[in-house]
Design a protein around this motif. Structure first.
Motif, mmCIF file in Angstrom:
data_model
loop_
_atom_site.group_PDB
_atom_site.id
_atom_site.type_symbol
_atom_site.label_atom_id
_atom_site.label_comp_id
_atom_site.label_asym_id
_atom_site.label_seq_id
_atom_site.Cartn_x
_atom_site.Cartn_y
_atom_site.Cartn_z
ATOM 1 N N GLY A 22 -0.181 1.016 7.800
ATOM 2 C CA GLY A 22 -1.296 0.061 7.766
ATOM 3 C C GLY A 22 -0.817 -1.354 8.011
ATOM 4 O O GLY A 22 -1.444 -2.123 8.749
ATOM 5 N N ALA A 23 0.314 -1.709 7.401
ATOM 6 C CA ALA A 23 0.845 -3.069 7.581
ATOM 7 C C ALA A 23 1.210 -3.307 9.040
ATOM 8 O O ALA A 23 0.872 -4.338 9.617
ATOM 9 C CB ALA A 23 2.056 -3.281 6.672
ATOM 10 N N ILE A 24 1.879 -2.335 9.639
ATOM 11 C CA ILE A 24 2.337 -2.533 11.019
ATOM 12 C C ILE A 24 1.144 -2.477 11.989
ATOM 13 O O ILE A 24 1.059 -3.277 12.911
ATOM 14 C CB ILE A 24 3.421 -1.487 11.397
ATOM 15 N N ALA A 25 0.214 -1.563 11.764
ATOM 16 C CA ALA A 25 -0.958 -1.492 12.648
ATOM 17 C C ALA A 25 -1.782 -2.776 12.567
ATOM 18 O O ALA A 25 -2.474 -3.134 13.516
ATOM 19 C CB ALA A 25 -1.826 -0.281 12.281
ATOM 20 N N SER A 26 -1.704 -3.467 11.440
ATOM 21 C CA SER A 26 -2.438 -4.736 11.326
ATOM 22 C C SER A 26 -1.532 -5.920 11.654
ATOM 23 O O SER A 26 -1.911 -7.062 11.482
ATOM 24 C CB SER A 26 -3.049 -4.875 9.924
ATOM 25 N N ARG A 27 -0.318 -5.630 12.127
ATOM 26 C CA ARG A 27 0.643 -6.648 12.557
ATOM 27 C C ARG A 27 1.046 -7.589 11.422
ATOM 28 O O ARG A 27 1.286 -8.766 11.613
ATOM 29 C CB ARG A 27 0.115 -7.427 13.773
ATOM 30 N N ASP A 28 1.116 -7.018 10.225
ATOM 31 C CA ASP A 28 1.501 -7.790 9.048
ATOM 32 C C ASP A 28 2.917 -7.365 8.663
ATOM 33 O O ASP A 28 3.120 -6.283 8.125
ATOM 34 C CB ASP A 28 0.506 -7.498 7.917
ATOM 35 N N TYR A 29 3.890 -8.225 8.973
ATOM 36 C CA TYR A 29 5.302 -7.892 8.741
ATOM 37 C C TYR A 29 5.848 -8.541 7.472
ATOM 38 O O TYR A 29 7.058 -8.677 7.324
ATOM 39 C CB TYR A 29 6.141 -8.274 9.968
ATOM 40 N N GLN A 30 4.960 -8.969 6.559
ATOM 41 C CA GLN A 30 5.446 -9.486 5.274
ATOM 42 C C GLN A 30 6.301 -8.408 4.618
ATOM 43 O O GLN A 30 5.881 -7.248 4.518
ATOM 44 C CB GLN A 30 4.247 -9.798 4.360
ATOM 45 N N ASP A 31 7.492 -8.828 4.154
ATOM 46 C CA ASP A 31 8.444 -7.818 3.663
ATOM 47 C C ASP A 31 7.910 -7.010 2.475
ATOM 48 O O ASP A 31 8.272 -5.852 2.306
ATOM 49 C CB ASP A 31 9.801 -8.459 3.335
ATOM 50 N N VAL A 32 7.037 -7.610 1.667
ATOM 51 C CA VAL A 32 6.543 -6.892 0.478
ATOM 52 C C VAL A 32 5.720 -5.648 0.842
ATOM 53 O O VAL A 32 5.413 -4.833 -0.020
ATOM 54 C CB VAL A 32 5.672 -7.805 -0.416
ATOM 55 N N HIS A 33 5.385 -5.504 2.120
ATOM 56 C CA HIS A 33 4.607 -4.333 2.534
ATOM 57 C C HIS A 33 5.468 -3.242 3.169
ATOM 58 O O HIS A 33 4.946 -2.206 3.563
ATOM 59 C CB HIS A 33 3.492 -4.746 3.497
ATOM 60 N N HIS A 34 6.786 -3.504 3.295
ATOM 61 C CA HIS A 34 7.626 -2.432 3.854
ATOM 62 C C HIS A 34 9.022 -2.351 3.252
ATOM 63 O O HIS A 34 9.719 -1.367 3.461
ATOM 64 C CB HIS A 34 7.713 -2.543 5.389
ATOM 65 N N ASP A 35 9.469 -3.379 2.532
ATOM 66 C CA ASP A 35 10.846 -3.385 2.031
ATOM 67 C C ASP A 35 10.834 -3.454 0.504
ATOM 68 O O ASP A 35 10.604 -4.512 -0.082
ATOM 69 C CB ASP A 35 11.595 -4.578 2.633
ATOM 70 N N ALA A 36 11.085 -2.301 -0.124
ATOM 71 C CA ALA A 36 10.968 -2.219 -1.587
ATOM 72 C C ALA A 36 11.954 -3.152 -2.286
ATOM 73 O O ALA A 36 11.628 -3.772 -3.298
ATOM 74 C CB ALA A 36 11.178 -0.783 -2.049
ATOM 75 N N GLU A 37 13.148 -3.272 -1.716
ATOM 76 C CA GLU A 37 14.174 -4.118 -2.334
ATOM 77 C C GLU A 37 13.694 -5.565 -2.400
ATOM 78 O O GLU A 37 13.759 -6.221 -3.451
ATOM 79 C CB GLU A 37 15.465 -4.006 -1.501
ATOM 80 N N LEU A 38 13.203 -6.063 -1.278
ATOM 81 C CA LEU A 38 12.738 -7.453 -1.244
ATOM 82 C C LEU A 38 11.472 -7.622 -2.075
ATOM 83 O O LEU A 38 11.257 -8.669 -2.688
ATOM 84 C CB LEU A 38 12.512 -7.902 0.204
ATOM 85 N N ALA A 39 10.628 -6.585 -2.105
ATOM 86 C CA ALA A 39 9.422 -6.657 -2.937
ATOM 87 C C ALA A 39 9.816 -6.827 -4.403
ATOM 88 O O ALA A 39 9.229 -7.632 -5.131
ATOM 89 C CB ALA A 39 8.571 -5.400 -2.752
ATOM 90 N N ARG A 40 10.851 -6.081 -4.827
ATOM 91 C CA ARG A 40 11.302 -6.182 -6.227
ATOM 92 C C ARG A 40 11.862 -7.572 -6.517
ATOM 93 O O ARG A 40 11.632 -8.134 -7.582
ATOM 94 C CB ARG A 40 12.354 -5.110 -6.520
ATOM 95 N N GLN A 41 12.580 -8.124 -5.558
ATOM 96 C CA GLN A 41 13.119 -9.478 -5.763
ATOM 97 C C GLN A 41 11.996 -10.487 -5.964
ATOM 98 O O GLN A 41 12.191 -11.532 -6.565
ATOM 99 C CB GLN A 41 13.977 -9.900 -4.573
ATOM 100 N N LYS A 42 10.833 -10.183 -5.415
ATOM 101 C CA LYS A 42 9.701 -11.099 -5.561
ATOM 102 C C LYS A 42 8.839 -10.744 -6.759
ATOM 103 O O LYS A 42 7.709 -11.225 -6.879
ATOM 104 C CB LYS A 42 8.879 -11.108 -4.274
ATOM 105 N N GLY A 43 9.342 -9.879 -7.620
ATOM 106 C CA GLY A 43 8.635 -9.622 -8.873
ATOM 107 C C GLY A 43 7.674 -8.460 -8.826
ATOM 108 O O GLY A 43 6.967 -8.193 -9.786
#
Lengths: 151, 320
Positions: A22-43
């Motif tokens: 869904g994130a990629i089909a909507s062209r949303d490359y915010q890391d919190v939508h695909h990278d669990a490690e970076l999502a965790r770093q952001k709380g």
């Protein structure tokens, strides 16, 4: 289509694949939508669904129910509890208002931790109302034209 | 009134300024992107296929997205605003609201342009995620040379400083969705008892709801105060409330959740039969059934070993 009508619920398993697709089909490359490690770093405990995917699922829920002739006029949503992988979201809808061939549907999507989305969708279903456009009638240029119309 | 929130005052200066001017969609509306969207959403609507296909209306924003190569047409003002928020420690972002109106269907081949205005920047807000600012933008998406309006898109983000940024998790592990529950349950806040209200809390401890009464003019008052609002008299005695009352007004608290409170719940202003009003909770009825005028009666509820509070139970015959 009548006021108070309840739409059958739609259960959507929130998979990691759905969130990323869904994130990629909507062209949303915010890391919190695909990278669990970076999502965790952001709380955040994990990646979570982006709002564009939720918007798309809400739109799909309405047109699935009202059929391919239904035209979405307005979709307004507010997000609450995030959709994390492994959860399930259940969309429910209630027709709040009917005006001719146009209905306003209140939509709620609940997941395991609360309400992911609440919102309202305005949808026109040409065959559902009493209003018909007489043959040869012109369609105002600033309203959505039927198939093959201005654009 | 002078705002103490100095950054907020600076941020407000960005309201009304352009966030994007004459941005252009990176790709014309096209069937492959529509198909990828429909695959992701599980949307099999035939309106989005074939020679007469339209774009799913909810894809409106997708046609304006910058993707990995970044946004086109984004204004200096918007970058400045986001920069100021970053400097204020609000480095994280989450979208909270999306309101779209669809005026004209988008079809394969349509070239999309868009203009975005910064509609509002909120005061600093405390949320479950952390404190930050809500930024609301409104985008008009237009199509073709004639720039016909295809739709509008209001979008609200929260730029925030993550609350109590958790220490990094020890090791990667696949987690089920976050659920609370391992910590001991939070306790409700304790009342602040002082010289002026000690008599009230002493009464609550004995399961009595005491209202102050001016010894000079007889006017009753609540909450407890050192002097009479009517005559200024400093002396008082008390009357015990009968416990009968009605909901004078109420709100239903949904968000943000506070420790020891489990939203949604009703916070009501109760008008006691004696005529004074007090804030409390309404129990015995779902929060969405609380109404102005609802008759209630007093109960004392224990929350833990130390804390007893007066609450109001909906009268049963009224809750049907």
């Amino acid at each position: 289509m009548r006021t108070g009508e309840k739409l059958p619920p739609l259960e959507i398993p929130i998979t990691r694949t759905l969130i990323v697709a869904g994130a990629i089909a909507s062209r949303d490359y915010q890391d919190v939508h695909h990278d669990a490690e970076l999502a965790r770093q952001k709380g955040s405990p994990d990646i979570f669904m982006n709002i564009l995917t939720t918007n798309g699922l809400v739109g799909r829920y309405i047109t699935d129910h009202f059929g391919p002739t239904a035209r979405l006029r307005k979709v307004a949503i507010r997000l609450g509890a995030p959709n994390y992988p492994g959860d399930t979201m259940v969309l429910t809808g209630t027709v709040e208002e009917v005006d001719g061939d146009t209905a306003t549907v209140r939509v709620v999507g609940s997941n395991g931790i609360g309400r992911h989305v609440t919102g309202r969708v305005t949808v026109t279903v040409p065959s559902a109302g009493a209003v018909t456009v007489p043959t040869g009638a012109t369609v105002p240029t600033d309203t959505a034209a039927p198939s093959g119309g201005a654009g | 009134m002078v705002s103490e929130d100095e950054p907020a005052a600076r941020l407000k200066e960005y309201e009304g300024r352009a966030a994007a001017a004459s941005g252009t969609g990176k790709d014309p509306v096209n069937l492959p992107m529509i198909r990828h969207w429909c695959e992701a959403m599980g949307d099999t609507n035939p309106a989005y296929e074939g020679p007469d296909a339209i774009s799913p209306p909810t894809m409106l924003q997708a046609w304006t997205m910058g993707g990995l190569s970044g946004h086109t047409g984004r204004s200096q003002a918007y970058d400045e605003l986001l920069g100021l928020l970053d400097e204020a420690g609000c480095t994280s972002v989450v979208a909270t609201d999306c309101e779209q109106e669809y005026v004209r269907p988008l079809r394969p081949g349509d070239e999309v342009t868009f203009d975005t205005v910064i509609e509002s920047v909120s005061d600093r807000k405390t949320t479950k995620l952390g404190t930050g600012y809500f930024v609301t933008t409104r985008t008009e998406v237009r199509v073709g040379q004639a720039r016909h309006l295809a739709g509008t898109h209001r979008f609200r983000i929260l730029k925030y400083a993550p609350a109590g940024r958790r220490p990094k998790e020890p090791e990667r592990k696949e987690k089920q969705p976050a659920r609370r529950g391992t910590q001991p349950p939070a306790r409700r806040p304790r009342p602040v008892v002082n010289r002026d209200n000690a008599g009230f809390w002493e009464g609550v401890g004995r399961h009595r709801l005491l209202i102050q009464r001016c010894a000079a003019c007889g006017t009753i008052r609540f909450p407890w105060l050192p002097g009479c609002n009517a005559c200024g008299g400093p002396d008082w005695d008390t009357v015990e409330a009968s416990g009968e009352g009605r909901v004078y007004s109420y709100v239903v608290m949904h968000h943000p959740p506070f420790p020891a409170f489990d939203p949604p719940y009703a916070v009501a202003l109760i008008e006691l039969a004696e005529g004074v009003r007090m804030i409390s909770n309404v129990i015995g009825v779902p929060c969405d059934k609380v109404r102005i005028g609802l008759p209630v009666h007093l109960e004392f509820q224990s929350y833990d070993d130390e804390l007893v509070l007066p609450v109001f139970r909906a009268r049963e015959e009224e809750t049907v």
